[in-house]
Design a protein around this motif. Sequence first.
Motif, PDB file in Angstrom:
ATOM      1  N   LEU A 108       0.561  -1.364  -0.020  1.00 57.18           N
ATOM      2  CA  LEU A 108       0.016   0.427  -0.206  1.00 57.18           C
ATOM      3  C   LEU A 108       0.821   1.908  -0.343  1.00 57.18           C
ATOM      4  CD1 LEU A 108      -3.235  -1.005   2.025  1.00 57.18           C
ATOM      5  CD2 LEU A 108      -2.821  -1.365   0.005  1.00 57.18           C
ATOM      6  N   THR A 181      -7.237   3.952   0.778  1.00 58.50           N
ATOM      7  CA  THR A 181      -6.599   2.526   1.532  1.00 58.50           C
ATOM      8  C   THR A 181      -7.409   2.497   0.514  1.00 58.50           C
ATOM      9  OG1 THR A 181      -5.840   2.865   3.539  1.00 58.50           O
ATOM     10  CG2 THR A 181      -6.493   0.728   2.832  1.00 58.50           C
ATOM     11  N   ASN A 184      -7.097   1.475  -3.221  1.00 56.16           N
ATOM     12  CA  ASN A 184      -5.517   0.697  -2.935  1.00 56.16           C
ATOM     13  C   ASN A 184      -6.457  -1.345  -3.544  1.00 56.16           C
ATOM     14  OD1 ASN A 184      -3.544   2.040  -0.028  1.00 56.16           O
ATOM     15  ND2 ASN A 184      -3.323   2.230  -2.434  1.00 56.16           N
ATOM     16  N   LEU A 185      -6.815  -0.876  -2.765  1.00 57.53           N
ATOM     17  CA  LEU A 185      -7.945  -2.435  -2.632  1.00 57.53           C
ATOM     18  C   LEU A 185      -8.682  -2.736  -3.850  1.00 57.53           C
ATOM     19  CD1 LEU A 185      -7.380  -5.101  -0.335  1.00 57.53           C
ATOM     20  CD2 LEU A 185      -6.743  -2.979   0.278  1.00 57.53           C
ATOM     21  N   ILE A 203      -0.944  -8.535   2.313  1.00 58.85           N
ATOM     22  CA  ILE A 203      -0.632  -7.215   2.664  1.00 58.85           C
ATOM     23  C   ILE A 203       0.294  -6.965   3.236  1.00 58.85           C
ATOM     24  CG2 ILE A 203      -1.808  -5.037   2.532  1.00 58.85           C
ATOM     25  CD1 ILE A 203      -4.849  -5.751   3.214  1.00 58.85           C
ATOM     26  N   THR A 205       1.676  -2.846   4.752  1.00 61.27           N
ATOM     27  CA  THR A 205       1.568  -1.090   5.623  1.00 61.27           C
ATOM     28  C   THR A 205       2.587  -1.217   6.553  1.00 61.27           C
ATOM     29  OG1 THR A 205      -0.106  -0.166   5.498  1.00 61.27           O
ATOM     30  CG2 THR A 205      -0.563  -2.532   6.170  1.00 61.27           C
ATOM     31  N   HIS A 209      -1.877   0.195  10.864  1.00 61.48           N
ATOM     32  CA  HIS A 209      -2.318   0.049   9.225  1.00 61.48           C
ATOM     33  C   HIS A 209      -3.384  -1.509   8.951  1.00 61.48           C
ATOM     34  CE1 HIS A 209      -3.240   1.137   5.114  1.00 61.48           C
ATOM     35  NE2 HIS A 209      -4.248   1.998   5.814  1.00 61.48           N
ATOM     36  N   GLU A 210      -3.094  -2.543   9.288  1.00 61.98           N
ATOM     37  CA  GLU A 210      -3.086  -3.688   8.747  1.00 61.98           C
ATOM     38  C   GLU A 210      -4.720  -3.909   9.473  1.00 61.98           C
ATOM     39  OE1 GLU A 210      -1.705  -6.052   6.616  1.00 61.98           O
ATOM     40  OE2 GLU A 210       0.154  -5.887   7.038  1.00 61.98           O
ATOM     41  N   ALA A 213      -6.895  -2.502   7.066  1.00 61.92           N
ATOM     42  CA  ALA A 213      -6.785  -2.928   5.379  1.00 61.92           C
ATOM     43  C   ALA A 213      -7.293  -3.736   5.128  1.00 61.92           C
ATOM     44  CB  ALA A 213      -5.114  -2.884   5.487  1.00 61.92           C
TER      45      ALA A 213
END
Length: 258
Positions: A108, A181, A184-185, A203, A205, A209-210, A213
């Motif tokens: 990310l 985010t 991003n996904l 992922i 990051t 932040h995980e 996400a």
Amino acid sequence: MQFIRITSFLLGITCVILFIPPLTLHRILNIGNATGLLVGILFILYGIFAKIIHVKIQTLWKSVFGKALISIAGTMIVCCVLLAIIISVCMIRAVNKEPDSDVPLLVLGCQVKGTHPSMMLTERLETANKYLKEHDNAVCILSGGKGEDEEISEAECMYHYLIEHGISADRLIMESRSTSTRENLQFSLEIMEEYNLGNTVAIVTNEFHEYRAFRIAEKLDIEPYAVAANTHWWMFPTYLVREWYGVIYEWLGIAHNR
């Protein structure tokens, strides 16, 4: 009383020490360190003026309105503390969900300084570089568009970094449209479908932040795993608290921030 005052004062000083470095070193002021500094100042003020505050509370408690006001304030404080604990536990659980095979990697994006990665993006790229060298068969999606203050897209910046660090270009796929985010996904999922990569992804990051996400990925029917980057200690408290707000917004469905 003296013990409580000293403890409160020291907690306040600790908060200021933890949350002020991003502001003084890099002029970073966001809702994370603003909250931390505010809490620290309140602890310090309580430590200094505890006796006066207790007298005011006792006076307020004598009226119905005062009791209601104090009860509401106390309930709000307890709820905020419990909410922070719950979100932090969710974050820890997400970080510990690591992949056990060569699943595709998704990095990310984060801020680019001109054409060079910011400190936080560098942390993510170092983590991605290590993963790709340990998992020879894994491909990597680099997700991040170009901000107004960036000379190149975050995806392009990440691409150049990984190439310079020995990762083969045929393992890297750039996604240069996203600005959040969620995007991003979303856009990375389109790439995963185009390249028949399945719906499982690791992922990359920062650790704080995980979890958010993960929440977004799962809504898109992506099975996420975590390859978490370690945040510098003096940045971590600020972005952890900032992320608490981001998770709440995500739960409520009212914001799609980075």
